[in-house]
Design an enzyme around this catalytic site. Structure first.
Site, short mmCIF file in Angstrom:
data_model
loop_
_atom_site.label_atom_id
_atom_site.label_comp_id
_atom_site.label_asym_id
_atom_site.label_seq_id
_atom_site.Cartn_x
_atom_site.Cartn_y
_atom_site.Cartn_z
N SER A 168 0.83 -1.19 0.00
CA SER A 168 0.00 0.00 0.00
C SER A 168 0.88 1.26 0.00
CB SER A 168 -0.96 -0.06 1.19
OG SER A 168 -2.05 0.79 1.01
N ASP A 393 -8.07 -5.63 -6.40
CA ASP A 393 -7.90 -4.45 -5.55
C ASP A 393 -8.16 -3.21 -6.37
OD1 ASP A 393 -7.14 -2.57 -3.66
OD2 ASP A 393 -5.00 -2.77 -4.13
N HIS A 449 -6.52 -6.04 -1.63
CA HIS A 449 -5.42 -5.15 -1.23
C HIS A 449 -4.41 -5.86 -0.34
CE1 HIS A 449 -3.81 -1.12 -1.10
NE2 HIS A 449 -3.70 -1.18 0.21
#
Length: 472
Positions: A168, A393, A449
């Protein structure tokens, strides 16, 4: 016993005791059986008055010769304990928030893994002055200092192969940290791996609109308008287009009816949504969190951000879970007094939260793209890089990271192809991989994610091949 062996014995004993004994976790609540491998929890110095909490797990076999892997979750402002207890650590927290079970696909089966809560103010990390405004450059240096302090405490790992990994907003944390590490000849850096990372705001924003349309989230009429107002000469700019009509249509594409918290996970487009009391705010929370960096520089982003800050709850305490996820289990576990004691958590440390609103709000983003950092690593011709994405994602979507890797203009070594892993004796398609000189781009099929949470065996296989420099 010969004289040579007698001389060597103190050295060997010194190495075996190099790890700080007061940091060792000797009993971890929630486990039916304590682990056979050693693990440690405590604080690392990341600069004057900055104390970053870490949890380090030795490899389950041959730790002396296994690589050392640093892991950072994103945010900015989210805790790496989520990576530890919900993704690829050796213990997975259970829904009751009390018990742990062993992870069959823990990354410390093949590596020594250091989970670092960064920056100060995140999780159990803190600073003496309780001031938590920071920025990309300061965080990179602080993480480097923390890594050096770790190796001061654990000198037996100084010569081990070193890998920097994260996900991320780790897409910013890891390459900027690597700039520091690659300049330090005492560190044996071998490579970096970034999962579902933010690599370029512009590319992520532009790719997200395509991702949304081709996943059926935008209607044909809206898509035609976006093409009309945001595109020319077969090139579209959804990121910072000066055309007001484009901006309005992009705002429409990001409206809640297209990406509602209750109907769509921005993290995982096609998986069931978890409902809990925080969800109402979490859809707005996307605006300040890297899990929803799309259109962050557009005017409508600032209006959403201001709406969040004006909420009464924001002036006190906002639940900063990633959107539509539930961190109750991990919060209950880590805030239990017996767990804090077992992990040697300082009384100065705050109550543990998965993400810190204060850190996120005071964080200054200095880099809009990571091209320079990646090209420095690739220019050295001795580091290996893995960029991987769960293919459902929507926050840091696979298409954007693929475009980013392509933009580095490296020589293709292996054309895009499926990669396989074995499950229950049968080969499964794990996703697709494209390999360049010293960098690979890889997708994990059906993962969102947090790839190791959704596809633990595929993620472990991918990690193992990267660490061991085996073909994907």
């Amino acid at each position: 016993m010969g004289p040579v062996l007698l001389l060597a014995l103190p050295l060997l004993l010194g190495l075996s005791r190099a790890a700080p004994r007061d940091h060792e976790v000797t009993f971890l609540p929630g486990l039916g059986k304590q682990p056979s491998f050693r693990h440690f929890s405590g604080y690392l110095c990341a600069g004057p008055g900055k104390r970053l909490h870490y949890w380090f797990v030795e490899a389950q076999s041959n730790p002396q010769s296994s690589p050392l892997v640093l892991w950072l979750n994103g945010g900015p402002g989210c805790s790496s304990m989520e990576g530890f207890l919900k993704e690829h650590g050796p213990f997975l927290v259970q829904p009751d928030g009390v018990t742990l079970k062993y992870n069959d696909y823990a990354w410390n089966k093949i590596a020594n893994v250091l989970y670092l809560e960064s920056p100060a103010g995140v999780g159990f990390s803190y600073s003496d002055d309780k001031k938590y405004a920071t920025n990309d450059t300061e965080v990179a240096h602080n993480n480097y200092l923390a890594l050096k302090d770790f190796l001061r405490l654990f000198p037996e790992y100084c010569k081990n192969d070193l890998y920097l990994t994260g996900e991320s907003y780790g897409g910013i944390y890891i390459p900027t940290l690597a700039e520091w590490v690659m300049q330090d000849p005492s560190l044996n850096l071998k490579g970096i791996a970034v999962g579902n990372g933010l690599s370029s705001y512009e590319i992520n924003d532009n790719s997200l609109v395509y991702f949304a349309y081709y996943h059926g989230l935008l209607g044909t009429e809206l898509w035609k308008d976006l093409q009309t107002f945001c595109c020319s000469q077969e090139k579209c700019n959804f990121h910072d287009n000066s055309n007001l009509n484009c901006t309005l249509k992009v705002r429409g594409a990001a409206a809640p009816e297209h990406v509602p918290c209750t109907g769509l996970l921005l993290l995982q487009s096609f998986q069931p949504v978890l409902h809990h009391s925080g969800c109402r705010y979490e859809s707005d929370y996307l605006i300040t969190h890297d899990l929803g960096n799309s259109f962050i520089r557009m005017p409508m982003r600032f209006s959403w951000r201001q709406n969040l800050f004006r909420m009464p709850v924001a002036r006190n305490k906002v639940r900063m879970d990633p959107p539509c996820t539930n961190s109750t289990d991990i919060s209950v576990y880590l805030n239990a007094p017996e767990v804090r004691k077992a992990l040697h958590i300082s009384p100065e440390a705050p109550e543990w939260q998965v993400c810190s609103f204060e850190v996120n709000r005071g964080y200054k983003r200095l880099y809009m793209q990571m091209n320079d950092q990646y090209l420095k690593l690739l220019g050295a011709t001795k580091y290996r890089i893995l960029v991987y994405n769960g293919d459902v994602d929507m926050a840091c979507n696979f298409l954007g990271d693929e475009w980013f890797v392509d933009s580095l203009c490296q020589k293709v070594q292996v054309a895009r192809r499926p990669w396989l892993y074995t499950e229950r004796g049968e080969n499964q398609i794990g996703g697709f991989v494209k390999e360049f000189t010293n960098i690979a781009f890889l997708t994990v099929k059906g993962a969102g994610h947090m790839v190791p949470t959704d596809r633990p065996l595929a993620a472990f296989t991918m990690f193992s091949r990267f660490i061991r420099n085996e073909p994907y």
